[in-house]
Motif scaffolding. Structure first.
Motif, PDB file in Angstrom:
ATOM      1  N   ASP A  86      -2.142   7.539   1.634  1.00 49.26           N
ATOM      2  CA  ASP A  86      -3.453   7.999   1.152  1.00 49.26           C
ATOM      3  C   ASP A  86      -4.292   6.883   0.544  1.00 49.26           C
ATOM      4  O   ASP A  86      -5.418   7.151   0.084  1.00 49.26           O
ATOM      5  CB  ASP A  86      -3.328   9.162   0.150  1.00 49.26           C
ATOM      6  CG  ASP A  86      -2.777  10.421   0.797  1.00 49.26           C
ATOM      7  OD1 ASP A  86      -3.001  10.612   2.018  1.00 49.26           O
ATOM      8  OD2 ASP A  86      -2.124  11.215   0.103  1.00 49.26           O
ATOM      9  N   ASP A  87      -3.792   5.649   0.540  1.00 44.43           N
ATOM     10  CA  ASP A  87      -4.623   4.523   0.100  1.00 44.43           C
ATOM     11  C   ASP A  87      -5.688   4.234   1.153  1.00 44.43           C
ATOM     12  O   ASP A  87      -5.413   4.280   2.359  1.00 44.43           O
ATOM     13  CB  ASP A  87      -3.778   3.264  -0.086  1.00 44.43           C
ATOM     14  CG  ASP A  87      -3.026   3.241  -1.402  1.00 44.43           C
ATOM     15  OD1 ASP A  87      -3.234   4.166  -2.221  1.00 44.43           O
ATOM     16  OD2 ASP A  87      -2.240   2.294  -1.616  1.00 44.43           O
ATOM     17  N   SER A  88      -6.895   3.929   0.693  1.00 43.12           N
ATOM     18  CA  SER A  88      -7.929   3.422   1.596  1.00 43.12           C
ATOM     19  C   SER A  88      -7.747   1.913   1.703  1.00 43.12           C
ATOM     20  O   SER A  88      -7.438   1.245   0.705  1.00 43.12           O
ATOM     21  CB  SER A  88      -9.320   3.748   1.055  1.00 43.12           C
ATOM     22  OG  SER A  88      -9.559   5.139   1.080  1.00 43.12           O
ATOM     23  N   ILE A  89      -7.926   1.396   2.897  1.00 46.50           N
ATOM     24  CA  ILE A  89      -7.697  -0.026   3.114  1.00 46.50           C
ATOM     25  C   ILE A  89      -8.829  -0.606   3.947  1.00 46.50           C
ATOM     26  O   ILE A  89      -9.300   0.033   4.893  1.00 46.50           O
ATOM     27  CB  ILE A  89      -6.322  -0.250   3.793  1.00 46.50           C
ATOM     28  CG1 ILE A  89      -5.929  -1.712   3.789  1.00 46.50           C
ATOM     29  CG2 ILE A  89      -6.296   0.330   5.198  1.00 46.50           C
ATOM     30  CD1 ILE A  89      -4.474  -1.950   4.190  1.00 46.50           C
TER      31      ILE A  89
ATOM     32  N   VAL B  14       0.837  -1.213   0.000  1.00 47.01           N
ATOM     33  CA  VAL B  14       0.000   0.000   0.000  1.00 47.01           C
ATOM     34  C   VAL B  14       0.866   1.256   0.000  1.00 47.01           C
ATOM     35  O   VAL B  14       2.067   1.200   0.273  1.00 47.01           O
ATOM     36  CB  VAL B  14      -0.950   0.018   1.226  1.00 47.01           C
ATOM     37  CG1 VAL B  14      -1.929  -1.134   1.155  1.00 47.01           C
ATOM     38  CG2 VAL B  14      -0.158  -0.017   2.534  1.00 47.01           C
ATOM     39  N   LYS B  15       0.221   2.383  -0.301  1.00 44.81           N
ATOM     40  CA  LYS B  15       0.904   3.680  -0.345  1.00 44.81           C
ATOM     41  C   LYS B  15       0.151   4.674   0.543  1.00 44.81           C
ATOM     42  O   LYS B  15      -1.002   4.439   0.933  1.00 44.81           O
ATOM     43  CB  LYS B  15       0.957   4.206  -1.779  1.00 44.81           C
ATOM     44  CG  LYS B  15       1.578   3.270  -2.796  1.00 44.81           C
ATOM     45  CD  LYS B  15       1.633   3.894  -4.175  1.00 44.81           C
ATOM     46  CE  LYS B  15       0.255   4.241  -4.727  1.00 44.81           C
ATOM     47  NZ  LYS B  15      -0.602   3.059  -4.919  1.00 44.81           N
TER      48      LYS B  15
END
Length: 230
Positions: A172-175, A169-170
């Motif tokens: 600002d990614d939503s998870i 993931v990076k």
């Protein structure tokens, strides 16, 4: 019960090249000495098993904090989180899950939210079960913020034989809760930093399952669970 699904657990794509390397070496060993070939077969099967990626049943109740890793709850301590996590300087509860080389090493998000911070640190490769591994070992720190504003820290820590931390993931990614966000190759540990005032619902020595074991419940932050080994 489908026995094929139990034995032939899917493998994460990160493991394909390693299994291919193990298999190629095994074939080469067949021309050297037959017993070495069979040892190579065992090592190849172990490599496949290490990178297994089983399906998990993820609890969907809002506010639950799940274990990000398979393994043993090795430490539960109140500590001041490192500054890069963005959790402030007030002591919070840290729950550590130690993974040995036979555990599934796919890491899952402990809670749903947005990844606000990711910081990678170079470091040593001490035994990941040691307390000081949280500060001295190679590690990758993430902070996830929920839609209610709660902030959870999760840190991937390399271990004695681990030499690569992988994060999918990076910032600002939503998870989603239970979403696969990374893995660590060959023995390691995951630390989860709970919000201030939230108590753990696991005990030291308890076996944790990534994406299934409930570490804490933000809806009942003062609840405490203890355990006795017997």
């Amino acid at each position: 019960m489908n026995m094929v699904k139990i034995v032939a657990v899917p493998m994460h794509k990160e493991g394909r090249k390693f299994v291919a390397i193990f298999a190629a070496i095994t074939i080469a060993l067949a021309f050297v000495w037959t017993p070495l070939f069979w040892l190579g077969c065992g090592a190849t099967v172990w490599c496949y098993y290490f990178f297994r990626d089983p399906v998990r049943v993820i609890p969907q109740q809002e506010g639950l904090v799940l274990s990000p890793a398979d393994g043993i709850v090795s430490l539960i301590q109140d500590v001041v989180p490192s500054g890069d996590l963005g959790l402030g300087d007030t002591p919070v509860t840290r729950v550590s899950v130690f993974m040995n080389v036979f555990n599934c090493h796919v890491n899952r998000a402990p809670i749903a939210g947005v990844v606000r911070n990711i910081t990678y640190h170079k470091g040593q490769f001490l035994n990941a079960s040691f307390d000081k591994a949280s500060e001295l070992n190679e590690r990758n720190s993430l902070m996830i913020e929920t839609k209610s504003g709660a902030r959870i820290g999760v840190v991937q820590i390399a271990g004695l034989v681990a030499r690569r931390i992988v994060c999918f993931v990076k910032v600002d990614d939503s998870i989603d809760i239970g979403h696969r966000f990374g893995l660590i190759r060959f023995g390691s540990r995951l630390d989860v930093y709970l919000p201030e005032g939230v108590s753990p619902l696991v005990a030291v020595g308890q076996t944790a399952v990534a994406g299934e074991t409930i570490l804490a419940d933000l809806a009942t932050p003062g609840a405490v669970r203890t355990g006795i080994a017997q």
